[in-house]
Design a protein around this motif. Sequence first.
Motif, short mmCIF file in Angstrom:
data_model
loop_
_atom_site.label_atom_id
_atom_site.label_comp_id
_atom_site.label_asym_id
_atom_site.label_seq_id
_atom_site.Cartn_x
_atom_site.Cartn_y
_atom_site.Cartn_z
N ALA A 249 0.84 -1.20 0.00
CA ALA A 249 0.00 0.00 0.00
C ALA A 249 0.87 1.25 0.00
O ALA A 249 1.97 1.28 0.56
CB ALA A 249 -0.91 0.01 1.22
N ARG A 250 0.33 2.31 -0.63
CA ARG A 250 1.04 3.59 -0.68
C ARG A 250 0.03 4.72 -0.61
O ARG A 250 -1.10 4.60 -1.08
CB ARG A 250 1.86 3.67 -1.98
N ALA A 251 0.43 5.84 0.01
CA ALA A 251 -0.42 7.03 0.07
C ALA A 251 0.46 8.26 -0.09
O ALA A 251 1.53 8.36 0.53
CB ALA A 251 -1.18 7.09 1.39
N ASN A 252 0.04 9.19 -0.94
CA ASN A 252 0.83 10.39 -1.23
C ASN A 252 2.25 10.03 -1.68
O ASN A 252 3.23 10.73 -1.35
CB ASN A 252 0.88 11.31 -0.01
N GLY A 253 2.39 8.92 -2.39
CA GLY A 253 3.67 8.52 -2.91
C GLY A 253 4.59 7.86 -1.90
O GLY A 253 5.74 7.53 -2.22
N VAL A 254 4.10 7.63 -0.67
CA VAL A 254 4.93 7.06 0.39
C VAL A 254 4.39 5.66 0.75
O VAL A 254 3.21 5.52 1.10
CB VAL A 254 4.91 7.95 1.64
N PRO A 255 5.23 4.63 0.69
CA PRO A 255 4.77 3.29 1.09
C PRO A 255 4.32 3.28 2.55
O PRO A 255 4.95 3.92 3.41
CB PRO A 255 6.02 2.41 0.89
N LEU A 256 3.23 2.57 2.82
CA LEU A 256 2.72 2.48 4.19
C LEU A 256 3.43 1.33 4.91
O LEU A 256 3.49 0.20 4.41
CB LEU A 256 1.22 2.23 4.19
N THR A 257 3.95 1.63 6.09
CA THR A 257 4.64 0.62 6.89
C THR A 257 4.28 0.79 8.36
O THR A 257 3.74 1.84 8.76
CB THR A 257 6.17 0.74 6.77
N ILE A 258 4.57 -0.22 9.13
CA ILE A 258 4.53 -0.10 10.59
C ILE A 258 5.88 -0.56 11.14
O ILE A 258 6.60 -1.30 10.48
CB ILE A 258 3.41 -0.95 11.23
N THR A 259 6.18 -0.10 12.33
CA THR A 259 7.37 -0.55 13.02
C THR A 259 6.96 -1.51 14.13
O THR A 259 6.03 -1.20 14.90
CB THR A 259 8.16 0.62 13.61
N LEU A 260 7.62 -2.64 14.21
CA LEU A 260 7.39 -3.60 15.28
C LEU A 260 8.42 -3.32 16.37
O LEU A 260 9.62 -3.24 16.10
CB LEU A 260 7.53 -5.02 14.75
N TYR A 261 7.93 -3.17 17.61
CA TYR A 261 8.79 -2.82 18.74
C TYR A 261 8.85 -3.94 19.77
O TYR A 261 7.85 -4.64 20.00
CB TYR A 261 8.27 -1.57 19.46
N ALA A 262 10.01 -4.08 20.40
CA ALA A 262 10.15 -4.87 21.62
C ALA A 262 10.48 -3.89 22.74
O ALA A 262 11.33 -3.01 22.56
CB ALA A 262 11.25 -5.91 21.48
#
Length: 231
Positions: free
Chosen positions: A183-196
């Motif tokens: 997925a992308r919005a405004n030309g920027v790929p959508l990501t999440i960061t997984l945290y420990a």
Amino acid sequence: MSLLSMASDVLARFDQVEAVLESRFRGRPSFRVACPHATTESVLAPFLAEIDVPIVDLEIVPAAEVDDLLGGRADLAVSSLVPPAHRRQIAIATVPIMIQARDVRTRFPGAEYGDLESMTHESLVVPRSGVGAAVMSAVAHLAFLMPVRDVAAGSVAQAFAANGQGYALTTEPLRFGLDAIPARANGVPLTITLYASWDATHYATDALEDVAADLRSWLQAHPTWPDSAEV
């Protein structure tokens, strides 16, 4: 401090003492990890199947509740929600958010990404997690409103997408005959960061950091989502 708060604090301290005693009996730390169900299925269970680390059990709760268990029922928290600033924490993976549906490649023929701007008349289904928060934030910065429905988990979003009730935006491995595109919005790929994350005052904070680092290294070599990720 209320009587209930005092009782909760006493129980948390008792759990910590019990963990220390158990660790000394076993000869190494014994950790419990708080995480959402999706993280259990796609990340921690495969990790535990391959790597010998001092984790003895998982506490499976919604993403919004993982931090609440630190200092009590859990020693380490893993989720896609940003931990509070007072926690020790490391980012263990950056995970691409995928548009998932049975017709996704027909919907975006030959495309590298699926742009949300082209989905103004589509229904988007997202889990109530860091994924949903990231999608909601991206949609809020578009020049128009989009219908977004949040559901209990990524697997639920996938189920509705498989049944033709919208497009799932999630990080879960493919199932139900779905296909996927980043997925992308405004030309920027959508990501999440997984945290420990973990309590900075934990009796075995260095060992917890080692476990988190092992998980990060394992995810670098064995990404468990539909597309590659950076760490």
